[in-house]
Design a protein around this motif. Structure first.
Motif, PDB file in Angstrom:
ATOM      1  N   SER A 112       0.883  -1.402   0.111  1.00 42.92           N
ATOM      2  CA  SER A 112       0.002   0.155   0.149  1.00 42.92           C
ATOM      3  C   SER A 112       1.052   1.310  -0.014  1.00 42.92           C
ATOM      4  O   SER A 112       0.198   2.409   0.476  1.00 42.92           O
ATOM      5  CB  SER A 112      -1.159  -0.136   1.168  1.00 42.92           C
ATOM      6  OG  SER A 112      -0.307   0.054   2.341  1.00 42.92           O
ATOM      7  N   SER A 114       3.936   4.055   0.703  1.00 43.17           N
ATOM      8  CA  SER A 114       4.621   4.500   1.886  1.00 43.17           C
ATOM      9  C   SER A 114       3.779   4.180   3.077  1.00 43.17           C
ATOM     10  O   SER A 114       2.619   4.720   3.163  1.00 43.17           O
ATOM     11  CB  SER A 114       4.973   5.998   1.808  1.00 43.17           C
ATOM     12  OG  SER A 114       6.173   6.225   1.052  1.00 43.17           O
ATOM     13  N   LEU A 116       1.995   5.630   5.913  1.00 38.22           N
ATOM     14  CA  LEU A 116       1.729   6.942   6.035  1.00 38.22           C
ATOM     15  C   LEU A 116       2.190   7.763   7.254  1.00 38.22           C
ATOM     16  O   LEU A 116       2.175   8.769   7.371  1.00 38.22           O
ATOM     17  CB  LEU A 116      -0.073   7.208   5.757  1.00 38.22           C
ATOM     18  CG  LEU A 116      -0.432   6.648   4.477  1.00 38.22           C
ATOM     19  CD1 LEU A 116      -2.089   6.428   4.421  1.00 38.22           C
ATOM     20  CD2 LEU A 116       0.006   7.821   3.476  1.00 38.22           C
ATOM     21  N   GLY A 160       3.274   4.100  -3.788  1.00 34.82           N
ATOM     22  CA  GLY A 160       4.632   3.637  -3.984  1.00 34.82           C
ATOM     23  C   GLY A 160       4.449   2.188  -4.224  1.00 34.82           C
ATOM     24  O   GLY A 160       5.451   1.357  -4.809  1.00 34.82           O
TER      25      GLY A 160
HETATM   26  C1  LIG Z   1       5.884   8.303  -2.997  1.00 39.58           C
HETATM   27  C2  LIG Z   1       5.241   7.332  -2.207  1.00 39.58           C
HETATM   28  C3  LIG Z   1       3.561   7.646  -2.170  1.00 39.58           C
HETATM   29  C4  LIG Z   1       2.851   6.788  -1.162  1.00 39.58           C
HETATM   30  O1  LIG Z   1       2.993   5.650  -1.476  1.00 39.58           O
HETATM   31  S1  LIG Z   1       1.574   7.574  -0.250  1.00 39.58           S
HETATM   32  C5  LIG Z   1       0.690   6.119   0.337  1.00 39.58           C
HETATM   33  C6  LIG Z   1      -0.466   5.759  -0.472  1.00 39.58           C
HETATM   34  N1  LIG Z   1      -1.199   4.609  -0.171  1.00 39.58           N
HETATM   35  C7  LIG Z   1      -2.338   4.859   0.572  1.00 39.58           C
HETATM   36  O2  LIG Z   1      -2.686   5.835   0.698  1.00 39.58           O
HETATM   37  C8  LIG Z   1      -2.868   3.799   1.008  1.00 39.58           C
HETATM   38  C9  LIG Z   1      -3.933   3.884   2.212  1.00 39.58           C
HETATM   39  N2  LIG Z   1      -4.701   2.955   2.602  1.00 39.58           N
HETATM   40  C10 LIG Z   1      -5.736   2.405   1.928  1.00 39.58           C
HETATM   41  O3  LIG Z   1      -6.255   2.950   1.069  1.00 39.58           O
HETATM   42  C11 LIG Z   1      -6.489   1.100   2.721  1.00 39.58           C
HETATM   43  O4  LIG Z   1      -5.989   1.064   3.883  1.00 39.58           O
HETATM   44  C12 LIG Z   1      -6.064  -0.427   1.743  1.00 39.58           C
HETATM   45  C13 LIG Z   1      -4.735  -0.151   1.383  1.00 39.58           C
HETATM   46  C14 LIG Z   1      -6.990  -0.107   0.342  1.00 39.58           C
HETATM   47  C15 LIG Z   1      -6.824  -1.318   2.396  1.00 39.58           C
HETATM   48  O5  LIG Z   1      -8.370  -0.954   3.054  1.00 39.58           O
HETATM   49  P1  LIG Z   1      -8.744  -2.228   3.610  1.00 39.58           P
HETATM   50  O6  LIG Z   1      -8.610  -3.429   3.268  1.00 39.58           O
HETATM   51  O7  LIG Z   1     -10.357  -1.617   4.350  1.00 39.58           O
HETATM   52  O8  LIG Z   1      -7.961  -2.163   5.155  1.00 39.58           O
HETATM   53  P2  LIG Z   1      -7.693  -1.030   6.172  1.00 39.58           P
HETATM   54  O9  LIG Z   1      -8.020   0.415   5.589  1.00 39.58           O
HETATM   55  O10 LIG Z   1      -8.358  -0.930   7.609  1.00 39.58           O
HETATM   56  O11 LIG Z   1      -6.088  -1.223   6.559  1.00 39.58           O
HETATM   57  C16 LIG Z   1      -5.689  -2.164   7.321  1.00 39.58           C
HETATM   58  C17 LIG Z   1      -4.606  -1.374   8.145  1.00 39.58           C
HETATM   59  O12 LIG Z   1      -3.606  -1.071   7.458  1.00 39.58           O
HETATM   60  C18 LIG Z   1      -3.090   0.157   7.500  1.00 39.58           C
HETATM   61  N3  LIG Z   1      -2.662   0.864   6.462  1.00 39.58           N
HETATM   62  C19 LIG Z   1      -3.045   0.743   5.202  1.00 39.58           C
HETATM   63  N4  LIG Z   1      -2.250   1.327   4.285  1.00 39.58           N
HETATM   64  C20 LIG Z   1      -1.270   1.940   5.284  1.00 39.58           C
HETATM   65  C21 LIG Z   1      -0.224   2.999   4.808  1.00 39.58           C
HETATM   66  N5  LIG Z   1       0.033   3.076   3.391  1.00 39.58           N
HETATM   67  N6  LIG Z   1       0.671   3.353   5.684  1.00 39.58           N
HETATM   68  C22 LIG Z   1       0.159   2.959   6.743  1.00 39.58           C
HETATM   69  N7  LIG Z   1      -0.701   2.330   7.249  1.00 39.58           N
HETATM   70  C23 LIG Z   1      -1.347   1.718   6.288  1.00 39.58           C
HETATM   71  C24 LIG Z   1      -4.499   0.870   7.999  1.00 39.58           C
HETATM   72  O13 LIG Z   1      -4.239   2.125   8.573  1.00 39.58           O
HETATM   73  C25 LIG Z   1      -5.284   0.007   8.845  1.00 39.58           C
HETATM   74  O14 LIG Z   1      -4.476  -0.044  10.130  1.00 39.58           O
HETATM   75  P3  LIG Z   1      -5.386  -0.191  11.433  1.00 39.58           P
HETATM   76  O15 LIG Z   1      -5.852  -1.505  11.378  1.00 39.58           O
HETATM   77  O16 LIG Z   1      -6.468   0.775  11.431  1.00 39.58           O
HETATM   78  O17 LIG Z   1      -4.292   0.079  12.425  1.00 39.58           O
END
Ligand SMILES: CCCC(=O)SCCNC(=O)CCNC(=O)[C@H](O)C(C)(C)COP(=O)(O)OP(=O)(O)OC[C@H]1O[C@@H](n2cnc3c(N)ncnc32)[C@H](O)[C@@H]1OP(=O)(O)O
Length: 309
Positions: A112, A114, A116, A160
């Motif tokens: 998923s 970086s 966050l 990422g």
């Molecule tokens: C140049 C690099 C740019 C980047 O990479 S910026 C980061 C881009 N990635 C994101 O924004 C991903 C954000 N996450 C999501 O959209 C969703 O979590 C995702 C991956 C679709 C999964 O959704 P679901 O299956 O509903 O699961 P969920 O949301 O309850 O996630 C499970 C636990 O994982 C955590 N998680 C997911 N992606 C993360 C991230 N990138 N950094 C830190 N923590 C992350 C999320 O916060 C959750 O944790 P917790 O259970 O609430 O403690």
């Protein structure tokens, strides 16, 4: 509405720029101290964000499995994992018997992006730039490995994570999986080299659509635009079903049969053709040819008078 890319485009680069680029390429990395970049300084900062690991399994088959392992955060990259990835890429660069590598995520999801939490803590532009240079170096070295690489995409490859898939030679997608450059939604653009590589893979117009629309690319669209090279089969009979990793290994083994020096040479000639100007690529091809001509595999093939029927 997506363009299907069926041929590569080429452009001319001035000799001075080309020479500098080649010098940088010989070290595998893009940034070094001449760019005011200190690998050790950023490593220290990244190590302040622990969690997860990057696991490397080198197999006798010559195919390694590199696993992005941080399931509680959907395999997001902590700072420590960025450092770990760089170390594992160094190990792969030095793997004499290696021929291929599969990059996968743990627990049936890819990555998923970086972490966050680390992104929030490093949100000043200097640290962001250093992290970006570090990851560009590592992912460029991953793509330039003398190994044929495949990203095995199950679940989500976001941000990422989507960029990481483009640092492999091939991408195989499981049905239900998604590659999504979500950067726009985060007020960002790719910074790990993903935009540059995406343009090479799908062309600039498709890349603009994928980034500008933060489009969810499923396996069907992925194959249609040339981002994905295959879709993993779903066999409803659980007893007969092969795992995604087994399918990826058998897909990759079509291209890794044969001795390691020959497979490495194949990757190197394609890499030089992909990255260098035509005249430099031709000279590099001559040198690589020289490394296998008269070698054990070549002599054995000549002695066996093999027919290619
Ligand atoms: C140049 C690099 C740019 C980047 O990479 S910026 C980061 C881009 N990635 C994101 O924004 C991903 C954000 N996450 C999501 O959209 C969703 O979590 C995702 C991956 C679709 C999964 O959704 P679901 O299956 O509903 O699961 P969920 O949301 O309850 O996630 C499970 C636990 O994982 C955590 N998680 C997911 N992606 C993360 C991230 N990138 N950094 C830190 N923590 C992350 C999320 O916060 C959750 O944790 P917790 O259970 O609430 O403690």
């Amino acid at each position: 509405t997506f363009l299907v890319k069926n041929k590569s485009s080429y452009h001319e680069i001035s000799p001075g720029r080309e020479k500098k680029r080649l010098q940088r390429q010989s070290s595998g990395s893009v940034y070094s101290s001449i760019h005011g970049f200190s690998q050790e300084e950023i490593k220290e900062k990244l190590l302040a964000f622990p969690g997860g690991s990057i696991d490397l399994l080198k197999q006798d088959s010559g195919i390694a499995v590199l696993t992005i392992n941080n399931p509680p955060r959907m395999n997001a990259f902590s700072g420590a994992m960025m450092v770990d990835l760089e170390e594992k890429v160094t190990q792969l660069e030095n793997w004499t018997d290696g021929k291929g590598v599969i990059v996968q995520g743990a627990a049936q999801t890819f990555c998923s992006g970086s972490d966050l939490n680390a992104v929030r803590a490093m949100s000043n532009s200097q640290d962001g730039m250093k992290m970006c240079m570090f990851m560009q170096n590592t992912l460029t070295r991953l793509l330039r490995l003398p190994l044929i690489s495949v990203a095995l995409v199950e679940g989500n490859a976001l941000g990422g994570g989507a960029e990481l898939t483009t640092a492999c030679d091939f991408r195989l997608m499981a049905s239900g999986s998604v590659i999504q450059f979500v950067h726009k939604h985060m007020g960002l653009v790719p910074g790990w080299g993903g935009a540059a590589r995406l343009v090479t893979l799908v062309g600039s117009r498709n890349a603009l659509k994928l980034l500008g629309g933060a489009v969810k690319v499923d396996s069907e669209l992925g194959v249609h635009i040339g981002l994905a090279d295959g879709v993993l089969k779903v066999d409803l009979d659980a007893a007969r079903a092969e795992t995604g990793l087994q399918q990826a290994e058998s897909w990759l083994s079509q291209y890794t049969k044969g001795p390691a020096p020959v497979i490495k040479a194949v990757k190197k000639v394609v890499l030089s053709g992909r990255e260098l100007s035509l005249s430099d690529a031709l000279r590099t091809e001559k040198d690589i040819f020289g490394s296998v001509w008269g070698g054990p595999a070549n002599l054995q093939a000549l002695a066996s008078k093999s027919k290619h029927k």
